[in-house]
Scaffold this active site. Structure first.
Site, mmCIF file in Angstrom:
data_model
loop_
_atom_site.group_PDB
_atom_site.id
_atom_site.type_symbol
_atom_site.label_atom_id
_atom_site.label_comp_id
_atom_site.label_asym_id
_atom_site.label_seq_id
_atom_site.Cartn_x
_atom_site.Cartn_y
_atom_site.Cartn_z
ATOM 1 N N PHE A 82 -27.491 -45.412 22.373
ATOM 2 C CA PHE A 82 -28.898 -45.632 22.691
ATOM 3 C C PHE A 82 -29.238 -47.085 22.349
ATOM 4 C CE2 PHE A 82 -30.278 -40.951 21.656
ATOM 5 C CZ PHE A 82 -29.577 -40.510 22.754
ATOM 6 N N TYR A 109 -27.637 -44.872 17.694
ATOM 7 C CA TYR A 109 -28.891 -45.477 18.160
ATOM 8 C C TYR A 109 -29.020 -46.869 17.533
ATOM 9 C CZ TYR A 109 -33.927 -45.308 19.488
ATOM 10 O OH TYR A 109 -35.161 -45.543 20.028
ATOM 11 N N CYS A 110 -29.201 -47.887 18.363
ATOM 12 C CA CYS A 110 -29.454 -49.263 17.919
ATOM 13 C C CYS A 110 -28.318 -49.747 17.005
ATOM 14 C CB CYS A 110 -30.820 -49.344 17.248
ATOM 15 S SG CYS A 110 -31.362 -51.014 16.817
ATOM 16 N N VAL A 111 -28.627 -50.157 15.783
ATOM 17 C CA VAL A 111 -27.600 -50.688 14.881
ATOM 18 C C VAL A 111 -26.546 -49.632 14.562
ATOM 19 C CG1 VAL A 111 -28.980 -50.146 12.842
ATOM 20 C CG2 VAL A 111 -27.218 -51.864 12.686
ATOM 21 N N GLY A 160 -25.457 -47.600 16.731
ATOM 22 C CA GLY A 160 -24.584 -47.660 17.893
ATOM 23 C C GLY A 160 -23.600 -48.809 17.787
#
Length: 581
Positions: free
Chosen positions: A343, A314-316, A318
């Protein structure tokens, strides 16, 4: 303020008042001075911009401003013969001005329209500036929008009709309560957005049953208890961003992605990152890849005696997962990850959005200063993210908390948003410099992890890439670029809403929508042009995609029970790290 323009909320609207000459002179002077002050602030901001070789554009903007101002005054002084204001749908939906007084009361209507007029011309003034590079212009535009939001009449007690009414109704008690709220926030160094006493970890948020099965100086690994007789043979390992608490994916039971995934028959593990302190001053991105993600992958594989995992970043996290996949590929160990899901994650930062405006030499210097103890206080990052949506996440609460003195409303997502984590300063500087500023991750061999050069174009792992249509942190155009670098089979899904609500959207809520397109597309625009819109959550689409590579099912017994295998339980979920500041 005359009595007719300070009517209590809920009373019938009287006929529009007739102003005396004295009242008109007063309001003319007051409103004219307010306009002049706001305009002077905007012009002063523009004059601080770099060289303006051609003043023609700015002069035209100022001329147009005074022309439009005269039209506004004519509407105020002679409303019967004035041309109606044609407002854009976005402006008509502006939540700051939804109270009927902003439209029905001639004085407050003038204030509102004058504010919009000045805002429009300040932004036009920025657009008219020549002789600056694109990034400087975007920084100036961002700063101007911030100034415009700050000088909204809703943010001041004498120009907000609801505040004026509240002062009369409470005899000023709302301002005293608001002062208490403001002083309390100043003491804690963070603006309060929700009732802090309404939520408790393990009681009504982060309450999915599970056990901590590993604890390292960097993370805790949580294994959740199955609720089905059989589970997917390949376990699911979730990497949330370490700039936030992991329980964004385990809010109330109705919103919990983790609980939903468990109910879908998946063996679910999640990493809970440690909030940084001085002991983590030497932690770098390599640590999050090797001693974080790869270590957790190997731990789950060993605990369940399986070859691979489904991984979510998710985000960083990812972004880091992409580096992890590239490193595993370089090591010949790509099979450790059966599928990867991203994500709202970015790997190519050439179109990274407004966050990139915070990455320059001055900002990096400031981070070095505030991170001199080896870690960056999470309140700094929280303030940065709030600035991206200052109207909703700052000024809305200035009005509600400080001017109106209202009680805080309980909201699980805002409670999580305020539960900040600290970051290792060296890692954060490297992240901003190498990725946001220099965009090195997509340059083959430019970056190394644990001494090994990495290349994203070698990644063949099947990947599910989710973006949020209204994401202001990881813009969908930027997330799309993942598809331009990975070599494996990809599924791209565009979800309604933004960075949080676009992800945390359970099927039971029946909210938003998502778009899919099974035809090849060489850009986000082409994807959208041929996309199919589907109402509701994209979670079932992801579950169906996972099932295609799930590898069958096994009984939910033995090691599939938290603590039931070689990895002993160290304590109950949600663990210790999520509770430490």
């Amino acid at each position: 303020m005359t009595e007719s323009t300070a009517k209590p909320t809920g009373t019938a609207d009287p006929a529009l008042p007739t102003m005396s000459l004295e009242e008109m002179q007063h309001w003319t002077q007051m409103l004219g001075r307010a306009q002049q002050m706001m305009l002077e602030q905007g012009i002063d901001l523009m004059e601080r911009a770099p060289a303006l070789p051609d003043p023609t554009g700015m002069l035209k903007v100022q001329t147009d401003f005074w022309t439009d101002t005269m039209k506004l005054w004519q509407r105020f002084l002679d409303p019967a013969n004035a041309t109606p204001v044609d407002e854009s749908p976005e402006r008509a939906r502006d939540k700051r001005f939804k109270a009927k007084q902003w439209h029905d009361d001639p004085v407050f209507a003038f204030i509102r329209q004058s504010y919009f007029l000045i805002a429009d011309h300040m932004l036009k003034g920025v657009d008219a500036i020549d002789g600056v590079d694109a990034k400087q212009k975007e920084q100036l535009r961002f700063a101007t929008r911030g100034l415009i939001d700050a000088m909204s009449p809703t943010n001041f007690p004498t120009t907000n009709p609801l505040v004026v009414e509240k002062i009369i109704e409470t005899r000023g008690e709302n301002l005293l309560k608001g002062m208490q709220n403001m002083l309390a926030d100043m003491a804690r160094g963070q603006m309060t957005q929700s009732d802090t006493s309404a939520f408790e970890l393990g009681r009504n948020v982060a309450m999915t049953p599970g056990k901590v099965i590993k604890r390292t100086p960097l993370y805790e690994l949580i294994h959740y208890a199955p609720t089905t007789e059989k589970v997917g043979a390949i376990p699911l390992l979730i990497f949330p961003p370490w700039i936030n608490r992991f329980y964004i994916l385990d809010l109330t039971p109705e919103k919990s992605f983790i609980r939903w995934a468990v109910e879908q028959g998946l063996s679910v593990f999640v990493v809970s990152w440690k909030s940084a302190d001085a002991s983590m001053k030497d932690v770098t991105w390599d640590d999050y890849v090797v001693r974080g993600q790869i270590d957790a992958i190997d731990t789950v594989r060993a605990a369940l005696d399986v070859e691979s995992v489904h991984a979510i970043g998710y985000c960083v996290a990812g972004t880091t997962l992409a580096a992890t996949l590239a490193l595993l590929e370089a090591r010949g160990e790509a099979a450790k990850v059966a599928t990867a899901t991203f994500f709202t994650a970015q790997v190519d930062f050439s179109q990274a959005g407004e966050l990139s405006l915070f990455v320059d030499d001055e900002q990096l210097k400031m981070i070095r200063q505030v991170g001199k103890d080896g870690y960056l206080d999470g309140r700094y990052m929280a303030a940065t993210f709030n600035l991206l949506r200052g109207r909703d996440l700052i000024w809305n609460y200035v009005t509600n908390n400080y001017l109106l003195g209202n009680d805080y409303a309980p909201f699980d997502l805002l409670h999580w948003n305020a539960d900040v984590t600290n970051l290792p300063a060296n890692w954060h500087l490297g992240y901003l410099t190498d990725l946001y500023r220099d965009n090195r991750l997509v340059q083959a061999g430019s970056m190394t992890v644990d001494g090994t050069p990495i290349d994203l174009t070698t990644i063949k792992t099947p990947s599910y890439i989710q973006a949020g249509r209204e994401d202001h942190i990881a813009p969908p155009e930027s997330v799309w670029k993942v598809t331009e670098h990975f070599a494996g089979p990809l599924r791209f899904v565009l979800a309604g809403s933004g960075h949080i609500a676009g992800v945390v959207n359970p099927p039971s809520a029946g909210k938003y929508q998502y778009w899919t397109n099974d035809e090849p597309a060489d850009s986000l625009a082409a994807f959208v042009a041929g996309a199919k819109e589907i109402k509701g959550s994209w979670w079932p689409d992801w579950r169906q995609w996972i099932a295609a590579a799930d590898g069958g099912a096994v009984p939910a017994t033995g090691a599939r029970i938290p603590g039931g295998g070689s990895a002993a339980a160290l304590g109950d979920a949600p663990g210790e790290y999520v509770r430490t500041r």
